[in-house]
Design a protein around this motif. Structure first.
Motif, PDB file in Angstrom:
ATOM      1  N   PRO A  12      63.293  35.783  18.091  1.00 37.74           N
ATOM      2  CA  PRO A  12      62.498  36.970  17.809  1.00 37.74           C
ATOM      3  C   PRO A  12      62.426  37.210  16.296  1.00 37.74           C
ATOM      4  CG  PRO A  12      64.193  37.438  19.466  1.00 37.74           C
ATOM      5  CD  PRO A  12      64.469  36.072  18.920  1.00 37.74           C
ATOM      6  N   ILE A  13      61.319  37.801  15.860  1.00 33.46           N
ATOM      7  CA  ILE A  13      61.190  38.114  14.433  1.00 33.46           C
ATOM      8  C   ILE A  13      61.403  39.613  14.226  1.00 33.46           C
ATOM      9  CG2 ILE A  13      59.705  36.152  13.902  1.00 33.46           C
ATOM     10  CD1 ILE A  13      57.307  38.038  13.975  1.00 33.46           C
ATOM     11  N   ASP A  14      61.875  39.974  13.054  1.00 31.52           N
ATOM     12  CA  ASP A  14      62.145  41.367  12.724  1.00 31.52           C
ATOM     13  C   ASP A  14      60.850  42.134  12.507  1.00 31.52           C
ATOM     14  OD1 ASP A  14      64.856  40.792  12.740  1.00 31.52           O
ATOM     15  OD2 ASP A  14      64.952  40.481  10.563  1.00 31.52           O
ATOM     16  N   ALA A  15      60.755  43.327  13.066  1.00 32.98           N
ATOM     17  CA  ALA A  15      59.581  44.182  12.872  1.00 32.98           C
ATOM     18  C   ALA A  15      59.471  44.624  11.418  1.00 32.98           C
ATOM     19  CB  ALA A  15      59.648  45.397  13.797  1.00 32.98           C
ATOM     20  N   ARG A  16      60.590  44.669  10.701  1.00 33.88           N
ATOM     21  CA  ARG A  16      60.541  45.098   9.300  1.00 33.88           C
ATOM     22  C   ARG A  16      60.015  44.010   8.365  1.00 33.88           C
ATOM     23  NH1 ARG A  16      66.897  45.066   8.820  1.00 33.88           N
ATOM     24  NH2 ARG A  16      66.497  46.889  10.076  1.00 33.88           N
ATOM     25  N   GLY A  17      59.783  42.805   8.880  1.00 30.02           N
ATOM     26  CA  GLY A  17      59.332  41.703   8.044  1.00 30.02           C
ATOM     27  C   GLY A  17      57.821  41.595   7.905  1.00 30.02           C
ATOM     28  N   TRP A  18      57.071  42.636   8.304  1.00 29.35           N
ATOM     29  CA  TRP A  18      55.618  42.598   8.232  1.00 29.35           C
ATOM     30  C   TRP A  18      55.132  43.252   6.951  1.00 29.35           C
ATOM     31  CZ3 TRP A  18      52.427  40.103  11.611  1.00 29.35           C
ATOM     32  CH2 TRP A  18      53.038  39.597  12.760  1.00 29.35           C
ATOM     33  N   TYR A  19      54.083  42.666   6.357  1.00 28.87           N
ATOM     34  CA  TYR A  19      53.428  43.220   5.172  1.00 28.87           C
ATOM     35  C   TYR A  19      52.028  43.670   5.562  1.00 28.87           C
ATOM     36  CZ  TYR A  19      57.025  40.517   2.692  1.00 28.87           C
ATOM     37  OH  TYR A  19      58.203  39.987   2.247  1.00 28.87           O
ATOM     38  N   PHE A  20      51.613  44.802   5.019  1.00 28.70           N
ATOM     39  CA  PHE A  20      50.291  45.369   5.262  1.00 28.70           C
ATOM     40  C   PHE A  20      49.665  45.671   3.910  1.00 28.70           C
ATOM     41  CE2 PHE A  20      53.224  46.503   8.624  1.00 28.70           C
ATOM     42  CZ  PHE A  20      52.563  46.039   9.745  1.00 28.70           C
ATOM     43  N   GLU A  21      48.428  45.219   3.714  1.00 22.46           N
ATOM     44  CA  GLU A  21      47.749  45.418   2.438  1.00 22.46           C
ATOM     45  C   GLU A  21      46.312  45.869   2.658  1.00 22.46           C
ATOM     46  OE1 GLU A  21      50.128  42.060  -0.233  1.00 22.46           O
ATOM     47  OE2 GLU A  21      47.998  41.790   0.156  1.00 22.46           O
ATOM     48  N   VAL A  22      45.785  46.617   1.684  1.00 26.18           N
ATOM     49  CA  VAL A  22      44.388  47.051   1.704  1.00 26.18           C
ATOM     50  C   VAL A  22      43.701  46.505   0.464  1.00 26.18           C
ATOM     51  CG1 VAL A  22      44.726  49.113   3.099  1.00 26.18           C
ATOM     52  CG2 VAL A  22      45.004  49.266   0.629  1.00 26.18           C
ATOM     53  N   GLU A  23      42.422  46.185   0.623  1.00 22.96           N
ATOM     54  CA  GLU A  23      41.640  45.642  -0.495  1.00 22.96           C
ATOM     55  C   GLU A  23      40.975  46.788  -1.248  1.00 22.96           C
ATOM     56  OE1 GLU A  23      38.528  42.023  -1.213  1.00 22.96           O
ATOM     57  OE2 GLU A  23      38.144  43.344   0.493  1.00 22.96           O
ATOM     58  N   ASP A  24      41.292  46.895  -2.528  1.00 26.11           N
ATOM     59  CA  ASP A  24      40.710  47.904  -3.416  1.00 26.11           C
ATOM     60  C   ASP A  24      39.460  47.293  -4.035  1.00 26.11           C
ATOM     61  OD1 ASP A  24      40.011  49.547  -5.575  1.00 26.11           O
ATOM     62  OD2 ASP A  24      42.091  49.928  -6.142  1.00 26.11           O
ATOM     63  N   THR A  25      38.305  47.847  -3.694  1.00 24.68           N
ATOM     64  CA  THR A  25      37.034  47.311  -4.186  1.00 24.68           C
ATOM     65  C   THR A  25      36.395  48.220  -5.238  1.00 24.68           C
ATOM     66  OG1 THR A  25      35.859  48.384  -2.365  1.00 24.68           O
ATOM     67  CG2 THR A  25      36.560  46.082  -2.037  1.00 24.68           C
ATOM     68  N   THR A  26      37.203  49.063  -5.886  1.00 19.16           N
ATOM     69  CA  THR A  26      36.633  49.947  -6.913  1.00 19.16           C
ATOM     70  C   THR A  26      36.115  49.153  -8.105  1.00 19.16           C
ATOM     71  OG1 THR A  26      38.852  50.362  -7.796  1.00 19.16           O
ATOM     72  CG2 THR A  26      37.955  51.992  -6.265  1.00 19.16           C
ATOM     73  N   THR A  27      36.621  47.952  -8.309  1.00 12.56           N
ATOM     74  CA  THR A  27      36.067  47.033  -9.309  1.00 12.56           C
ATOM     75  C   THR A  27      35.613  45.784  -8.560  1.00 12.56           C
ATOM     76  OG1 THR A  27      38.276  46.145  -9.738  1.00 12.56           O
ATOM     77  CG2 THR A  27      37.496  47.866 -11.227  1.00 12.56           C
ATOM     78  N   ALA A  65      33.947  43.139  -9.014  1.00 16.78           N
ATOM     79  CA  ALA A  65      34.037  41.800  -9.600  1.00 16.78           C
ATOM     80  C   ALA A  65      35.434  41.211  -9.423  1.00 16.78           C
ATOM     81  CB  ALA A  65      33.667  41.846 -11.072  1.00 16.78           C
ATOM     82  N   THR A  66      36.439  42.065  -9.382  1.00 16.68           N
ATOM     83  CA  THR A  66      37.818  41.609  -9.232  1.00 16.68           C
ATOM     84  C   THR A  66      38.578  42.491  -8.247  1.00 16.68           C
ATOM     85  OG1 THR A  66      38.479  42.951 -11.125  1.00 16.68           O
ATOM     86  CG2 THR A  66      37.978  40.641 -11.572  1.00 16.68           C
ATOM     87  N   PRO A  67      38.263  42.369  -6.947  1.00 19.07           N
ATOM     88  CA  PRO A  67      38.995  43.185  -5.978  1.00 19.07           C
ATOM     89  C   PRO A  67      40.490  42.867  -6.007  1.00 19.07           C
ATOM     90  CG  PRO A  67      37.532  41.638  -4.872  1.00 19.07           C
ATOM     91  CD  PRO A  67      37.304  41.487  -6.336  1.00 19.07           C
ATOM     92  N   VAL A  68      41.294  43.863  -5.686  1.00 20.04           N
ATOM     93  CA  VAL A  68      42.748  43.748  -5.732  1.00 20.04           C
ATOM     94  C   VAL A  68      43.305  44.152  -4.372  1.00 20.04           C
ATOM     95  CG1 VAL A  68      44.833  44.698  -6.796  1.00 20.04           C
ATOM     96  CG2 VAL A  68      42.794  44.310  -8.188  1.00 20.04           C
ATOM     97  N   TRP A  69      44.323  43.439  -3.911  1.00 18.94           N
ATOM     98  CA  TRP A  69      45.017  43.812  -2.682  1.00 18.94           C
ATOM     99  C   TRP A  69      46.243  44.640  -3.047  1.00 18.94           C
ATOM    100  CZ3 TRP A  69      43.135  43.087   2.099  1.00 18.94           C
ATOM    101  CH2 TRP A  69      42.121  42.149   2.265  1.00 18.94           C
TER     102      TRP A  69
END
Length: 156
Positions: free
Chosen positions: A4-19, A21-25
């Motif tokens: 089994p894998i740990d539930a705390r080992g998950w990463y969640f990211e959102v894409e910032d598209t305010t710029t 030309a160079t979006p950032v996660w």
């Protein structure tokens, strides 16, 4: 058989598209609970006929999914967590076709991100006098998911 894998080992990211030309996660910080519902917004069509001999039959006509993250409001000094800040102060205020954005998630043991085009609904915030302030968001997938390889390790 795998471990089994740990539930705390998950990463969640959102894409910032305010710029654009160079979006950032931005990683969403201080998540302490999450829930993935792979059948949310699923629609079916009843295909039962006399030929079904009394057994129910159906076809899935629409697939959907939601992912909810909850945790603690994150701020250092006057600087908000970048992921939480983008959701609360930029993405959550968009309407119509602009309300769609992208989020991605993966377990730290995985080599690929699962990427969603989705909308976001901010969660409730609050707390009692001896508690920390809660924070959360629900992502509703639009279309089918995609994947992309991990190119950099997110900061813990």
């Amino acid at each position: 058989m795998g471990r089994p894998i740990d539930a705390r080992g998950w990463y969640f990211e959102v894409e910032d598209t305010t710029t654009p030309a160079t979006p950032v996660w931005h990683r969403i910080g201080n998540v302490n609970s999450w829930s993935y519902s792979p059948s949310e917004n699923e629609e079916t069509a009843d295909t039962t006929t006399n030929d079904s001999e009394g057994a129910y039959e159906q076809d899935v006509m629409q697939r959907g999914a939601t992912l909810e993250v909850t945790g603690l409001w994150s701020q250092t000094g006057t600087t908000r967590d970048p992921g939480q800040n983008y959701i609360d102060n930029t993405w959550a205020w968009k309407l119509g076709s602009e309300s769609r954005g992208r989020m991605r998630y993966r377990h730290k043991s995985q080599a690929d991100w699962t990427v969603w085009e989705c909308t976001v609904t901010p969660g409730e915030q609050g707390g009692e006098h001896n508690a920390k302030t809660s924070w959360g968001a629900t992502f509703t997938r639009c279309g089918f998911p995609d994947t992309e390889p991990v190119t950099a390790t997110p900061e813990p």
